[in-house]
Write a protein that holds these residues in place. Structure first.
Motif, short mmCIF file in Angstrom:
data_model
loop_
_atom_site.label_atom_id
_atom_site.label_comp_id
_atom_site.label_asym_id
_atom_site.label_seq_id
_atom_site.Cartn_x
_atom_site.Cartn_y
_atom_site.Cartn_z
N ARG A 106 0.85 -1.18 0.00
CA ARG A 106 0.00 0.00 0.00
C ARG A 106 0.89 1.24 0.00
N ARG A 107 0.31 2.35 -0.38
CA ARG A 107 1.01 3.62 -0.30
C ARG A 107 0.83 4.20 1.10
N GLY A 108 1.90 4.73 1.66
CA GLY A 108 1.83 5.31 2.99
C GLY A 108 3.02 6.22 3.22
N ALA A 109 3.42 6.33 4.48
CA ALA A 109 4.56 7.18 4.84
C ALA A 109 5.50 6.40 5.73
N ASP A 110 6.82 6.62 5.55
CA ASP A 110 7.80 5.96 6.40
C ASP A 110 7.88 6.69 7.74
N LYS A 111 8.80 6.25 8.62
CA LYS A 111 8.87 6.82 9.96
C LYS A 111 9.29 8.28 9.96
N ASN A 112 9.82 8.75 8.83
CA ASN A 112 10.20 10.16 8.71
C ASN A 112 9.12 11.00 8.03
N GLY A 113 7.98 10.36 7.75
CA GLY A 113 6.88 11.08 7.14
C GLY A 113 6.95 11.21 5.64
N ARG A 114 7.92 10.54 5.02
CA ARG A 114 8.05 10.62 3.56
C ARG A 114 7.18 9.57 2.88
N ALA A 115 6.65 9.91 1.71
CA ALA A 115 5.82 8.98 0.95
C ALA A 115 6.61 7.71 0.64
N ALA A 116 5.98 6.55 0.81
CA ALA A 116 6.68 5.29 0.59
C ALA A 116 5.67 4.20 0.26
N ILE A 117 6.18 3.13 -0.38
CA ILE A 117 5.39 1.93 -0.59
C ILE A 117 5.66 1.00 0.59
N LEU A 118 4.62 0.63 1.31
CA LEU A 118 4.77 -0.18 2.52
C LEU A 118 4.23 -1.59 2.29
N GLY A 119 4.74 -2.53 3.10
CA GLY A 119 4.24 -3.89 3.04
C GLY A 119 5.02 -4.79 2.10
N CYS A 120 4.61 -6.06 2.09
CA CYS A 120 5.33 -7.09 1.35
C CYS A 120 4.64 -7.42 0.03
N ARG A 121 5.39 -7.35 -1.05
CA ARG A 121 4.89 -7.80 -2.34
C ARG A 121 4.89 -9.33 -2.37
N SER A 122 5.93 -9.91 -1.79
CA SER A 122 5.99 -11.37 -1.64
C SER A 122 6.75 -11.67 -0.36
N LEU A 123 6.51 -12.85 0.22
CA LEU A 123 7.19 -13.27 1.44
C LEU A 123 7.60 -14.72 1.28
N THR A 124 8.91 -14.97 1.37
CA THR A 124 9.45 -16.32 1.28
C THR A 124 10.14 -16.64 2.59
N LEU A 125 9.77 -17.76 3.21
CA LEU A 125 10.36 -18.16 4.49
C LEU A 125 11.11 -19.47 4.30
N VAL A 126 12.38 -19.48 4.72
CA VAL A 126 13.20 -20.69 4.58
C VAL A 126 13.87 -21.01 5.91
N ASP A 127 14.13 -22.28 6.11
CA ASP A 127 14.87 -22.75 7.27
C ASP A 127 15.52 -24.08 6.91
N LEU A 128 16.66 -24.35 7.51
CA LEU A 128 17.36 -25.60 7.23
C LEU A 128 16.58 -26.81 7.74
N SER A 129 15.76 -26.60 8.77
CA SER A 129 15.02 -27.71 9.37
C SER A 129 13.65 -27.86 8.72
N PRO A 130 13.39 -28.98 8.04
CA PRO A 130 12.05 -29.19 7.46
C PRO A 130 10.96 -29.21 8.52
N GLN A 131 11.30 -29.70 9.72
CA GLN A 131 10.31 -29.74 10.80
C GLN A 131 9.90 -28.34 11.23
N MET A 132 10.89 -27.44 11.31
CA MET A 132 10.58 -26.06 11.66
C MET A 132 9.72 -25.41 10.57
N VAL A 133 10.08 -25.62 9.32
CA VAL A 133 9.33 -25.03 8.21
C VAL A 133 7.88 -25.49 8.23
N GLU A 134 7.66 -26.76 8.50
CA GLU A 134 6.29 -27.28 8.52
C GLU A 134 5.47 -26.65 9.64
N ILE A 135 6.09 -26.45 10.81
CA ILE A 135 5.39 -25.79 11.91
C ILE A 135 5.05 -24.35 11.53
#
Length: 283
Positions: A106-135
């Motif tokens: 979304r469009r918003g403002a950063d902590k300094n009040g400047r116009a910015a694009i906020l939020g995640c376009r995509s999110l990828t989560l990785v971990d070496l442990s398959p058990q952790m990833v599944e949880i």
């Protein structure tokens, strides 16, 4: 002026209390010495990351009290609020940061009040442990049932030291794909080569505006705390897969990444970094 004296009964009570405190402190010291002796007798390899496969089912319960006491939830939330664009979280563990991400842009403002694009376009989560990833995956499904928030979300079992850039087709807008934000919380402690891993993460971060966000634990500002951490480090690593006495500042400096912001709390044992790839000198 009459003197005020203590009755024999009060003196007796004070003496018994002092004896009890002394005895208890002696017990604690003796217990600590036994723990130190047992810890130093262990032969623990540098790479203890495989322990997380065993601790995954109980991990959240084991760290919940300490994290609440240290108010790490607030620090996690503050760090994750800085995640923008195509985001990669490495060493995601059981997904303790999931609730803090803003999924979708979304469009918003950063902590300094400047116009910015906020939020995640995509999110990828990785971990070496398959058990952790599944949880983490199950936790995400519980947090966001029937998820449809406009950001592509993916989970992968992969080593942070060699993780590749895999962006959803709709978000791969660059000739050389890279991540806008890389997040890691409490991960450097378990890596066999934390310096090399940070260097690799820097190589897949967007070179101009990309950021690497770290929240880590390690050595203190105080020698007496470091002696305790050092004495008990082998036992802690063997049980929990975590070398809690690593010098996080030295690891970051050796990685060659540029430090944008650095903070420390809890006698210096909790470290926060905002990093970016080293900028080439254009002069």
């Amino acid at each position: 002026m009459p003197s005020i004296g203590l009755s024999p009964r009060i003196i007796t009570i004070m003496g018994v209390s002092l004896l009890g405190i002394t005895t208890y402190c002696s017990f604690l010291y003796a217990s600590y010495q036994r723990e130190v002796s047992a810890s130093k007798s262990l032969k623990v390899p540098t790479d203890v990351s495989d322990r997380y496969n065993m601790t995954a089912p109980t991990f959240d319960a084991e760290v919940e009290l300490s994290e609440k006491t240290m108010r790490l939830g607030k620090k996690r939330a503050d760090l994750i609020s800085l995640a923008r664009g195509n985001v990669l979280e490495v060493s995601c563990g059981t997904g303790r940061n999931l609730e803090y991400y803003e999924l979708g842009q979304r469009r918003g403002a950063d902590k300094n009040g400047r116009a910015a694009i906020l939020g995640c376009r995509s999110l990828t989560l990785v971990d070496l442990s398959p058990q952790m990833v599944e949880i983490a995956r199950q936790k995400f499904e519980a947090l966001y049932p029937g998820y449809d928030k406009g950001a592509a979300v993916a989970f992968r079992a992969q080593d942070a030291a060699s993780v590749s850039v895999v962006l959803p087709a709709s978000t791969d807008y660059s000739p050389t794909p890279c991540y806008d934000t890389i997040v890691q919380t409490m991960g450097l402690c378990s890596m066999p080569d934390p310096v090399g891993t940070l260097r690799h993460l820097g190589s897949i971060t967007e070179p101009l505006n990309g950021r690497i966000l770290l929240l880590e634990h390690g050595r203190s500002k105080y020698d007496w705390i470091n002696r305790i951490l050092d004495n008990l480090a082998p036992a802690h690593a063997d049980r929990h897969g975590c070398w809690w006495n690593r010098d996080i500042g030295a690891i970051v400096r050796e990685s060659g990444l540029e430090i944008v912001e650095e903070n420390r709390w809890h006698f210096g044992t909790t470290w926060k970094y905002i990093l970016r790839p080293k900028q080439e000198d254009s002069s």
